[in-house]
Scaffold this motif. Structure first.
Motif, PDB file in Angstrom:
ATOM      1  N   PRO A  44       0.798  -1.230   0.000  1.00 22.70           N
ATOM      2  CA  PRO A  44       0.000   0.000   0.000  1.00 22.70           C
ATOM      3  C   PRO A  44       0.833   1.284   0.000  1.00 22.70           C
ATOM      4  O   PRO A  44       0.294   2.369  -0.175  1.00 22.70           O
ATOM      5  N   GLN A  45       2.151   1.198   0.179  1.00 19.15           N
ATOM      6  CA  GLN A  45       3.043   2.360   0.191  1.00 19.15           C
ATOM      7  C   GLN A  45       2.578   3.410   1.207  1.00 19.15           C
ATOM      8  O   GLN A  45       2.383   4.582   0.886  1.00 19.15           O
ATOM      9  N   ARG A 107      -1.154   5.838  -3.741  1.00 17.64           N
ATOM     10  CA  ARG A 107      -2.041   5.069  -4.620  1.00 17.64           C
ATOM     11  C   ARG A 107      -3.404   5.758  -4.707  1.00 17.64           C
ATOM     12  O   ARG A 107      -3.928   6.239  -3.712  1.00 17.64           O
ATOM     13  N   LYS A 108      -3.993   5.758  -5.891  1.00 15.96           N
ATOM     14  CA  LYS A 108      -5.302   6.382  -6.113  1.00 15.96           C
ATOM     15  C   LYS A 108      -6.375   5.644  -5.322  1.00 15.96           C
ATOM     16  O   LYS A 108      -6.257   4.450  -5.046  1.00 15.96           O
ATOM     17  N   ASN A 109      -7.464   6.357  -4.995  1.00 17.78           N
ATOM     18  CA  ASN A 109      -8.547   5.732  -4.247  1.00 17.78           C
ATOM     19  C   ASN A 109      -9.258   4.656  -5.057  1.00 17.78           C
ATOM     20  O   ASN A 109      -9.971   3.828  -4.506  1.00 17.78           O
ATOM     21  N   THR A 110      -9.074   4.631  -6.368  1.00 22.74           N
ATOM     22  CA  THR A 110      -9.640   3.556  -7.189  1.00 22.74           C
ATOM     23  C   THR A 110      -8.817   2.283  -7.077  1.00 22.74           C
ATOM     24  O   THR A 110      -9.297   1.203  -7.404  1.00 22.74           O
ATOM     25  N   TYR A 152       1.016  17.103  -2.068  1.00 19.83           N
ATOM     26  CA  TYR A 152       2.356  16.676  -2.458  1.00 19.83           C
ATOM     27  C   TYR A 152       2.337  15.682  -3.615  1.00 19.83           C
ATOM     28  O   TYR A 152       3.367  15.386  -4.195  1.00 19.83           O
ATOM     29  N   ILE A 153       1.179  15.142  -3.947  1.00 18.86           N
ATOM     30  CA  ILE A 153       1.053  14.266  -5.113  1.00 18.86           C
ATOM     31  C   ILE A 153       0.263  15.036  -6.150  1.00 18.86           C
ATOM     32  O   ILE A 153      -0.943  15.178  -6.040  1.00 18.86           O
ATOM     33  N   SER A 160      -6.774   7.734  -0.390  1.00 20.36           N
ATOM     34  CA  SER A 160      -7.343   7.328   0.883  1.00 20.36           C
ATOM     35  C   SER A 160      -6.447   7.835   2.024  1.00 20.36           C
ATOM     36  O   SER A 160      -5.222   7.824   1.918  1.00 20.36           O
ATOM     37  N   VAL A 161      -7.092   8.281   3.098  1.00 19.23           N
ATOM     38  CA  VAL A 161      -6.387   8.774   4.286  1.00 19.23           C
ATOM     39  C   VAL A 161      -7.056   8.167   5.510  1.00 19.23           C
ATOM     40  O   VAL A 161      -8.282   8.073   5.567  1.00 19.23           O
ATOM     41  N   VAL A 162      -6.257   7.759   6.460  1.00 17.47           N
ATOM     42  CA  VAL A 162      -6.802   7.288   7.735  1.00 17.47           C
ATOM     43  C   VAL A 162      -6.188   8.134   8.850  1.00 17.47           C
ATOM     44  O   VAL A 162      -4.981   8.418   8.842  1.00 17.47           O
TER      45      VAL A 162
END
Length: 168
Positions: A44-45, A107-110, A152-153, A160-162
């Motif tokens: 997931p980086q 990574r994109k949310n898709t 930054y991207i 996605s953020v947690v």
């Protein structure tokens, strides 16, 4: 695992955190003899967004296979360092501060979304809280999953953020 000094003036705190992320990887088979290699396999980086300076991150992986041979990979992080947190001091000294770790991914949310694991509760070890003369640390941890376009991207996609927060 441990919350250290809370510095309200500089809006930061010290913490030692155990963070785990798991995902199923159909490309790995239970009959495979090789160990999980993050250099050649999907991960997931994960990135810590609110770390300050040199946050030590020790990472390792474990594999578990179900009866059908499907692999679940777990990424284990031991983070140690100083984290930034906006301190809300309007009701000082009777306020409650959120102490958060914010994790995201390029990574994109898709491609990837965070999902809270309801089977594994999160918590705070209050017995080793070093700032207990000034603060009361609650054991409960709130976990909020969201999406945002990260500055930054520069790809214009949601990621996605947690946000995991304890309270003092």
């Amino acid at each position: 695992m441990r919350v250290g000094e809370i510095d309200t003036l500089n809006e930061r705190y010290y913490a030692e955190i155990l963070l785990q992320a798991s995902w199923e990887d159909p490309s790995l088979k239970s009959t495979a003899t090789r160990a999980f290699d993050p250099a050649t396999s999907w991960t997931p980086q994960l990135e810590l967004m609110n770390g300050i300076g040199d946050v030590h991150d020790e990472t390792n992986y474990s594999l578990r296979f179900n009866k059908q041979g499907l692999a679940t990979v777990t990424e284990h992080h031991r983070l140690k360092g100083t984290l930034w947190e906006r301190m809300e001091l309007q009701h000082f000294p009777l306020d409650i501060q959120n102490l958060s770790i914010i994790i995201t991914t390029p990574r994109k949310n898709t491609e990837m979304k965070f999902i809270k694991d309801e089977k594994k509760p999160s918590g705070v070890n209050r017995r080793v809280f070093t700032d207990e003369q000034e603060w009361y640390l609650f054991e409960h941890v709130d976990i909020k999953v969201t999406e945002q376009i990260d500055e930054y991207i520069d790809d214009g996609n949601n990621h996605s953020v947690v946000i995991c927060s304890c309270h003092a």
